[in-house]
Design an enzyme around this catalytic site. Structure first.
Site, short mmCIF file in Angstrom:
data_model
loop_
_atom_site.label_atom_id
_atom_site.label_comp_id
_atom_site.label_asym_id
_atom_site.label_seq_id
_atom_site.Cartn_x
_atom_site.Cartn_y
_atom_site.Cartn_z
N ALA A 163 4.02 6.97 -1.35
CA ALA A 163 5.36 7.26 -1.85
C ALA A 163 5.30 8.19 -3.06
O ALA A 163 6.02 9.19 -3.14
CB ALA A 163 6.09 5.97 -2.20
N ILE A 201 0.82 -1.21 0.00
CA ILE A 201 0.00 0.00 0.00
C ILE A 201 0.85 1.26 0.00
O ILE A 201 0.38 2.34 -0.36
CB ILE A 201 -0.94 -0.01 1.22
CG1 ILE A 201 -2.12 0.95 1.01
CG2 ILE A 201 -0.17 0.30 2.52
CD1 ILE A 201 -3.24 0.77 2.03
N LYS A 202 2.12 1.11 0.37
CA LYS A 202 3.01 2.28 0.48
C LYS A 202 3.30 2.92 -0.88
O LYS A 202 3.77 4.06 -0.94
CB LYS A 202 4.32 1.87 1.15
CG LYS A 202 4.16 1.38 2.59
CD LYS A 202 3.73 2.50 3.52
CE LYS A 202 3.76 2.05 4.98
NZ LYS A 202 3.41 3.12 5.92
N ASP A 203 3.03 2.20 -1.97
CA ASP A 203 3.20 2.82 -3.29
C ASP A 203 2.38 4.09 -3.41
O ASP A 203 2.81 5.08 -4.02
CB ASP A 203 2.77 1.85 -4.40
CG ASP A 203 3.71 0.68 -4.58
OD1 ASP A 203 4.73 0.62 -3.86
OD2 ASP A 203 3.43 -0.19 -5.43
#
Length: 452
Positions: A48, A43-45
């Site tokens: 970021a 989910i960090k995409d």
């Protein structure tokens, strides 16, 4: 034609998947927002790329610049993808608690990775927070993203994760359950959902060893709550600025063991190969199950993919070493069966004596001893083949037909390891107790222990 211009255009719009088995004790529908479908497998995409876009718009990140960030691995992967497409360099600072696979993936994407100790205060010069901030000052044309205090983090989820969940559930979501780390995912998603329906409950799942739960209840930053833990990707030893505790309705803490076991169950029972936080998210939901009704629709956020934890929670040895798996050992097998002395024989004894011992004690394997040491073995299968070929061999001594000695292991060797040593050619394993007495475990014993 539907052709993406670059990898960044595949971020988001991840599926919502109903859970069928692991939540069967709950009265309501539970669905997982499975964000390992993002290109960076987490989910960090989302955040970021949002942090990069905001940094560019505000003039902090200039062409040819260097992105610096303290990351457990997932945010770094998203930043690395953005850097590749947009032409930036990356330096990531992580901790020695994180799995080696995460650092290896970041390096594969062209990033420089610096590993710092975990068990230091955030203000310590060696902490990964401090090292990242220092590198940002020392490196020309560099910008420290600082996902913890960078509000673009929660903005990404306000703009994408929240709206996706609202649309996918047709506005029928009643509960959001999410692990609590930087605060971006849970706060941004909750802000959007509560704007649509203030009655939606938001439950945060925390790790033991994190101070977030006590801070939620008391507003106090208590460092006495902080101690080392194995859970990855959530829990904090400070309160990031991305948090707005007003949009969170409850906090629950999950043990390292429970989160790891539940992640493995997700893989086996739902076919969802997820990271540590997903297992903890489900365990946290089950801990709060008494607040649920049959009309509820719960959405759990599964942050990342299990491939980054293959050497940890999906590794039996790692789990056993930390006491996370209830594993039977050689000693357990011996203790659970009737106490009988080991039947042995000397190599000078005739074959017929070995056959008689096997008949008398109803056994298939006999170690051959000489002066207290194991020098070989005889088995029912081996003797049968030899006697069938030459009936007269029963009058000869065993030294002429000895089979190789059985493997000798430690008395606390796990059943899984013992099982790997037993084969068609080798039907038993030996071990010595503290008094120096030998004991034997056979294939039959292994089957019996697993069946119990």
């Amino acid at each position: 034609m539907d052709i993406k211009n670059n990898i960044l255009e595949t971020i988001g719009n991840t599926p919502l998947i109903r859970l069928n088995r692991i939540t069967r004790e709950l009265p309501c529908t539970v669905a997982a927002k499975v964000d390992y479908f993002n290109p960076g497998n987490s989910i960090k995409d989302r955040m970021a790329i949002k942090m990069i876009e905001v940094a560019e718009a505000e003039g902090h990140l200039k062409p040819g610049g260097t992105i610096i960030e303290g990351t457990s691995g997932n945010t770094g992967m998203g930043l690395a993808l953005g850097a590749i497409v947009k032409g930036y360099k990356c330096i990531f600072v992580t901790t020695d608690k994180q799995s080696k696979e995460k650092a290896d993936v970041l390096k594969a994407m062209g990033a420089e990775v610096i590993v710092c100790p975990t068990n230091v205060e955030p203000e310590d010069p060696q902490s990964y927070y401090s090292v990242a901030a220092r590198l940002a000052k020392e490196t020309p044309n560099a910008y420290h993203m600082n996902q913890y205090d960078n509000l673009a983090n929660r903005l990404a989820h306000y703009e994408t994760t929240g709206p996706e969940i609202w649309k996918q559930t047709e506005g029928k979501i009643t509960h959001l359950v999410c692990t609590a780390g930087t605060g971006g995912t849970i706060t941004g998603t909750a802000q959007y959902l509560k704007e649509q329906n203030p009655n939606i409950k938001v439950w945060a799942v925390d790790a033991y060893g994190s101070l977030l739960t006590k801070y939620f209840h008391t507003g106090e930053v208590d460092m006495n709550e902080v101690y080392p833990y194995f859970s990855e990707g959530f829990g904090e030893d400070f309160v990031p600025k991305n948090y707005d505790m007003r949009v969170i309705d409850a906090f629950t803490q999950v043990t390292d063991k429970d989160g790891a076991i539940m992640a493995r169950k997700l893989a086996k029972e739902e076919g969802l190969f997820c990271g540590y936080s997903a297992g903890s998210c489900i365990k946290g939901l089950l801990q709060l199950k008494d607040s649920l009704t049959k009309d509820d629709l719960v959405v759990c956020i599964f942050h990342d993919h299990g491939s980054r934890y293959v050497a940890k929670i999906y590794n039996d040895q790692w789990m056993m070493e930390r006491g996370f798996m209830e594993v039977k050992t050689f000693k357990d097998i011996i203790s659970s069966r009737s106490n009988r002395p080991l039947v042995t024989i000397q190599q000078t004894a005739p074959v017929s004596e070995a056959v008689e011992l096997m008949r008398k004690y109803d056994i298939e394997h006999i170690p051959v001893m000489e002066n207290g040491s194991v020098i070989g073995a005889v088995s029912e299968g081996g003797l049968f083949q030899k006697i069938f070929s030459d009936p007269n061999i029963k009058n000869e001594s065993l030294q002429h037909i000895l089979e190789p000695s059985y493997p000798i292991v430690a008395f606390d060797t796990p059943v899984e390891r013992i099982g790997s040593l037993i084969s068609k050619a080798n039907g038993a394993v030996l071990a010595q107790d503290e008094a120096g007495n030998y004991h034997i475990v056979t294939k039959y014993d292994i089957v019996q222990s697993i069946a119990k």
